[in-house]
Scaffold this active site. Structure first.
Site, PDB file in Angstrom:
ATOM      1  N   ASP A   9      15.470 -15.578  63.531  1.00  0.00           N
ATOM      2  CA  ASP A   9      15.611 -15.175  61.919  1.00  0.00           C
ATOM      3  C   ASP A   9      14.150 -14.965  61.545  1.00  0.00           C
ATOM      4  O   ASP A   9      13.099 -15.407  62.356  1.00  0.00           O
ATOM      5  CB  ASP A   9      16.206 -16.540  61.468  1.00  0.00           C
ATOM      6  CG  ASP A   9      16.128 -16.657  59.989  1.00  0.00           C
ATOM      7  OD1 ASP A   9      16.442 -15.724  59.357  1.00  0.00           O
ATOM      8  OD2 ASP A   9      15.597 -17.782  59.502  1.00  0.00           O
ATOM      9  N   ASP A  29      12.507 -15.491  57.923  1.00  0.00           N
ATOM     10  CA  ASP A  29      12.165 -16.266  56.798  1.00  0.00           C
ATOM     11  C   ASP A  29      12.290 -17.912  57.187  1.00  0.00           C
ATOM     12  O   ASP A  29      13.602 -18.114  57.281  1.00  0.00           O
ATOM     13  CB  ASP A  29      12.955 -16.093  55.421  1.00  0.00           C
ATOM     14  CG  ASP A  29      12.912 -14.454  55.010  1.00  0.00           C
ATOM     15  OD1 ASP A  29      11.566 -14.122  55.033  1.00  0.00           O
ATOM     16  OD2 ASP A  29      13.950 -13.960  54.631  1.00  0.00           O
TER      17      ASP A  29
HETATM   18  P1  B16 Z   1      16.394 -10.263  50.758  1.00  0.00           P
HETATM   19  P2  B16 Z   1      16.976 -14.447  57.100  1.00  0.00           P
HETATM   20  C1  B16 Z   1      17.304 -14.032  54.331  1.00  0.00           C
HETATM   21  O1  B16 Z   1      16.870 -13.703  55.338  1.00  0.00           O
HETATM   22  C2  B16 Z   1      16.976 -15.263  53.468  1.00  0.00           C
HETATM   23  O2  B16 Z   1      17.025 -16.269  54.232  1.00  0.00           O
HETATM   24  C3  B16 Z   1      17.515 -15.494  52.325  1.00  0.00           C
HETATM   25  O3  B16 Z   1      16.970 -16.392  51.343  1.00  0.00           O
HETATM   26  C4  B16 Z   1      17.572 -13.965  51.651  1.00  0.00           C
HETATM   27  O4  B16 Z   1      18.458 -13.947  50.246  1.00  0.00           O
HETATM   28  C5  B16 Z   1      18.278 -12.920  52.578  1.00  0.00           C
HETATM   29  O5  B16 Z   1      17.594 -13.071  53.620  1.00  0.00           O
HETATM   30  C6  B16 Z   1      18.187 -11.805  52.006  1.00  0.00           C
HETATM   31  O6  B16 Z   1      16.771 -11.187  51.733  1.00  0.00           O
HETATM   32  O7  B16 Z   1      16.601 -10.487  49.463  1.00  0.00           O
HETATM   33  O8  B16 Z   1      14.843 -10.043  51.199  1.00  0.00           O
HETATM   34  O9  B16 Z   1      17.079  -8.930  51.082  1.00  0.00           O
HETATM   35  O10 B16 Z   1      16.891 -16.005  56.585  1.00  0.00           O
HETATM   36  O11 B16 Z   1      18.340 -13.798  57.515  1.00  0.00           O
HETATM   37  O12 B16 Z   1      15.671 -13.835  57.579  1.00  0.00           O
END
Ligand code: B16
Length: 219
Positions: free
Chosen positions: A8, A10
């Site tokens: 992952d 974030d």
């Molecule tokens: P975005 P991951 C996720 O990333 C985040 O944890 C989550 O908080 C976020 O809403 C989602 O990606 C979508 O991200 O808005 O930047 O497209 O944890 O799967 O790396």
């Protein structure tokens, strides 16, 4: 036997999880809605639109689909403004040496992030150089806890799920890895919840789990 490790982004490779929280908090503050850390933790790994089932929980009234779409756009603008200051210095010190060693030991590494901003983050941090494949929010239809992102990353590496380990800081991410039939490794919030088959406190503990050829590991 594990041959591929899927990460992952974030909250695992870089601390952009805090920026997601701050951007949602900024939106909630503007709307006058309370938004807690606990709600922020439940947004981990969850797509932008699905997060809008969590962020306005304490609003006292439902929002229309059109309003939610506008909120998603507003949050993303705030988040991307925060990302504009991101640099390689924002990657925790143990991350790149650990990725480098894992590759030297013969493991294949891939990103499995639900974020549509992953490409920008990899570019700004230089993390892309250490990955053999990238699966992100632009290549999937269902967000974690659905296994699609981890299955996509394994396919890009050319490995069956049973040969892959999935590492995630989100409980939803660990559920996704398990549903994909992978060994699950939790860190951060998901490790606090003891959600993974292994629950790490430090990223470089991966080197104990995944030894080099001829070495004995904890697995
Ligand atoms: P975005 P991951 C996720 O990333 C985040 O944890 C989550 O908080 C976020 O809403 C989602 O990606 C979508 O991200 O808005 O930047 O497209 O944890 O799967 O790396």
């Amino acid at each position: 036997m594990i041959e591929g490790i899927l990460f992952d982004l974030d909250g695992v490779l870089v601390s952009t999880d805090e920026l997601h929280y701050l951007a949602w908090k900024q939106l909630a503050d503007r709307l006058g809605i309370p938004f807690s850390r606990e709600q922020g933790d439940r947004c981990r790994g969850v797509s932008r639109m699905d997060s809008l089932e969590i962020v306005p929980e304490q609003a006292g009234r439902p929002y229309s689909q059109a309003e939610k779409e506008a909120f998603a756009q507003e949050k993303n603008q705030a988040y991307r403004a925060m990302l504009s200051n991101l640099s390689p210095a924002d990657v925790p010190g143990e991350v790149v040496p650990t990725l480098k060693q894992l590759r030297q030991r013969g493991y294949r590494l891939a990103l499995a992030s639900g974020s549509k901003n992953a490409g920008l983050i990899l570019e700004r941090t230089g993390l892309g150089a250490w990955l053999d494949a990238v699966a992100d929010g632009t290549c999937i239809r269902r967000s974690k806890p659905d296994p699609e992102i981890f299955l996509t990353a394994a396919r890009l590496l050319g490995l069956p799920p049973s040969r892959c380990a999935a590492m995630d800081d989100a409980v939803a991410g660990i559920q996704a890895g398990r549903a994909a039939g992978m060994l699950t490794i939790a860190i951060g919030d998901s490790a606090v919840h003891r959600a993974g088959a292994y629950n790490l406190t430090r990223f470089d503990q991966l080197l104990e789990l995944f030894p080099g050829p001829g070495e004995e590991g904890a697995l």
